[in-house]
Design an enzyme around this catalytic site. Sequence first.
Site, PDB file in Angstrom:
ATOM      1  N   ASP A   1       0.865  -1.168   0.000  1.00 31.60           N
ATOM      2  CA  ASP A   1       0.000   0.000   0.000  1.00 31.60           C
ATOM      3  C   ASP A   1       0.912   1.232   0.000  1.00 31.60           C
ATOM      4  O   ASP A   1       2.115   1.135   0.253  1.00 31.60           O
ATOM      5  CB  ASP A   1      -0.942  -0.003   1.211  1.00 31.60           C
TER       6      ASP A   1
HETATM    7  C1  BGC Z   1      -5.152   3.047   0.110  1.00 28.74           C
HETATM    8  C2  BGC Z   1      -5.172   2.047  -1.025  1.00 28.74           C
HETATM    9  C3  BGC Z   1      -5.046   2.774  -2.335  1.00 28.74           C
HETATM   10  C4  BGC Z   1      -3.755   3.564  -2.306  1.00 28.74           C
HETATM   11  C5  BGC Z   1      -3.435   4.278  -3.590  1.00 28.74           C
HETATM   12  C6  BGC Z   1      -4.008   4.019   0.031  1.00 28.74           C
HETATM   13  O1  BGC Z   1      -4.205   5.086   0.881  1.00 28.74           O
HETATM   14  O2  BGC Z   1      -5.110   2.368   1.343  1.00 28.74           O
HETATM   15  O3  BGC Z   1      -6.348   1.294  -0.975  1.00 28.74           O
HETATM   16  O4  BGC Z   1      -5.091   1.881  -3.403  1.00 28.74           O
HETATM   17  O5  BGC Z   1      -3.854   4.524  -1.275  1.00 28.74           O
HETATM   18  O6  BGC Z   1      -4.187   5.397  -3.760  1.00 28.74           O
END
Ligand code: BGC
Length: 750
Positions: free
Chosen positions: A292
Amino acid sequence: MTTPRTPETVSAKPDPALAAQAATSRESTSAAMTKAALTSEALENVDVRAREVEQQMTDDERFSLIVSLIGPVPSIGVPRDERIPKEVKNTSAGYTPGVPRLGIPALQSSDASMGVTNPGFRPHDKGATAFPSLVALGSSFNPKVVGEGGEAIAREARLRGFNVQLAGGCNLARDPRNGRNFEYFSEDPWHTAVLAAEQVNGIQSQGVISTLKHYTLNCNETNRHWLDAIIEPEAHRESDLLAFQIAIERSQPGSVMTAYNKINGEYASGNNHLLNEVLKSAWSYQGYVMSDWGAVPEWDYALKGLDQESGIQIDVKQWGDEAFTHRLRSAYAEGKLPKERLSDMVRRILRSLYAVGVDKQEPAPEVDMATHNEIALQGARQGVVLLKNDGVLPLDAGKPLKIAVIGGHAQEGVTSGTGSGAVLPVGGYAAQISIGGPGTMGAARKVVLYGPSPLSELKKALPKAQFEFDPGYTPAEAALMAKRSDIVIAFGIRVEGEGFDSADLSLPWGQDAVIDTVAAVNPNSIVVLETGNPSSMPWRDKVKAIVQAWYPGQAGAQAIAEILTGKVNPSGRLPITFPVDLAQTPRPELSGLGTPWKTSITIRYDEGAEVGYRWFAKKGENAMFAFGHGLSYTSFEYSDLKVSGDETITATFTVTNTGERDGADVPQLYLTEAAGDKRMRLLGFERVELKPGELRRITLTADPRLLARFDGKAGKWSIAEGTHQVAVAKSAADLVLTGDTRLSARRFGV
Ligand code: BGC
C-alpha cells in the site's frame, strides 16, 4: 540465450487458456481444481516468457520495475516527481516506467473499486462513472452485477491509459466502526471471495491487472500505520485469509496489495509468514505483491516477500525515505539482496503483465457512459436493502400524497465514502462540504454528493404527489413540516472514510434526534440510510419503514426512488450483521480509538474466525438485523430440501415466488453444526429472479474448507467425522429448512 518469441506464441488478448482456467476454478472450488489450473500450458507460457525477458534486463531496468511513483496530488502536497517523464500526461496512484526495448509497457495504476478516481492528478479529466460502494454491491449477492461493474471500470481505466486497477477490496468487515467497510464486500469469507473474484475477473477480462487488497486484517482504520492486528493464525486461515485464498483461486489477480497494519507483530508488507509462507508457498500465488502507499519502512521487506514498493514518495512522507530504490540497491551491492530474489520480483510483475495481456493492449475503445450508468444503476437497485416495512411501502404513485422529504442533503444528491476510493463523477459533485480531521486523510474527509438528488427522482417517480423539503436543520423545524404531511421520507447520512473509524454507531449532526422527532409526529415515517456500516437507529420502532441504501453511487437516487415506489422490487440482503449495540460485538470498546495519530496500538481480533453472524450465533445474540436479511414486496417459500455428503455437502431445494410481484430472492445455505460442534458458516447462496408462482430448483455445493478446521501445525484442513447439520435460510437468523448428512473424516491441504 533467449529465443525470440514470435507473436503467435503469445496471445494478444488475455490468454484464453488462462481465462478458461479462471472460469473453471470459478465453477469448482476444490483444491484439486486449483492445482490443475496452476499447471496449465498457458500458465507455463507466461512463466517461460517472463523468465526469458527478465534474463535480458539490466539491473537498472530491474530496479526501475519494482517501484512506482505517485502522480501529483496538490491537495496532500505531493508535487509532480521529475522521474515521471514529461510525456506522461495521465498520472494517477502509480507510475512505473516500461522497458520499450523489451516490449515492457509502463505500468500505470489507478484506484479503485467504485470507479476510476481522480483526487487531483488530472485536472483535465472530465470525470468517471461513480459505481456503488462494494458493501452495496455485496448486498446484491450477485457476482454478475459485480463482474459487469469490473469490466466497466477497466474500460474507463484503459481510456485514460491505466493498466493496473487497485480494486478488489477483500478484507472482512469485522468491526461496524471500521471507516473502510464500504470498500469491502462483507463479513463472510465465502461471500467476499466470490464477489471480489468477480470484480477482479471483470477488470482483468479487459486486459487490466487488478489487485486484491489489503492483505490482510486492515479491519480498522484507527492509527492504521501503527496498528498491530492480533489474531490466532489458524482462525486467520479460516476467515480473512480464506477470503483472499478463494478469491485468488477464482480470479488469478495479477497483484495482491498489502495492508498498512502489522499482523501478529510484523508489518503486512514485510510479513514473511503471510507473504512467503502462506501466499507464495502454501497457495502457490505467482503474481506480484505490491505495498500500500506508505507501507514500506524497510528495504528488507524485499526479502520478506514484497515485490513492488508503491508510491515511493508517500514512503518518504511516512517513514522518511524510499525503501526499494537506493537502499535496496546498496543491499544488493553488498550481497544482502540475492540476485535470484531481485529476478523473482521482476518475473512476477512481468508474468502478471503477460497473463492479463497488458503488453498487448490495443488503443482503448470509446466508452459508452450511458451503458456504464445503467450498470451502476443495476448495482444500486440490487444493493439497496429494505430492512423494515410495516405496510407503508411501496408508495402509491396514483395518490396525491403530501410528502415531506427531510434531511441528508436529499435535495442535492446521495453521499459516498471518502478517501482514495472516492470517484469524481462526470460533471463533478452536486455539492461537497469539507469535514476535515486529523492525520493525512483529514483533507480528504468531505461530504460529497452525487446528483441527481433523491428529491428530484422521487418527484419524477410520484408525479401526483406534492413535495416539500426540510433540511433537518433542527428537530423542531423538521417536525413542523412532518406534521402537515401524509408521509415523511427522512434521509440519514454518515460519511465514513479512509483513515477514520466511527466512535459509535450514531448518525452525525443530530440526525437521530431529527428522525426521532419527525417519527413521533408523523405515523407514516420512512427512513433511508446512506451509510457504509450499521447504525444504531434508536428510532427504529417508531418508523414504518427503513431502507439501507449504503453509498449507492451516481445512480443511487434513481434506485432509491424506484424502490420506494415499487417500480423495482427490493432484493438486497445485508452482507454485514447490524447489531443492536456495540456491546453485542466482539469489541464493545475499540482499543486505540481516540489515540493521537502515530500512537502504536493493538487490536485483538479474538473472535478469530467467528466474524459477524458467526459470532452472534456462537454467543446466542439476536442482531437488530441479521446477516442475509432483506425484505421484498413479494414472498418466497423454500421446500424439498435434499442434503448429500461425501467429500463435501451438497444441498438441493426449491424456491417459489408465492407473492404477486416479480422479485429476486437470495436463499442462503448455512452449516449450523459440524459433528457435534455448533458452528455457523455460510456455505453458499444464489440470487434468483422469479415471477409470481414460478419456482426454481437450486443446488449449492460447499467448498470443503468451509466445513473444516485448519490445523496450523500440519498445514492441513480437517473435516470431522460425523453428522453435519445445515439450513436453508432467509438470513443467518431465519433458518427455514434444516437437514443433515454424515461426512467421513478427511484431511486435505491448501
Ligand atoms: C489506500 C489504497 C489505495 C492507495 C493508492 C491508500 O491510501 O489504502 O487502498 O489503493 O492509497 O491510492
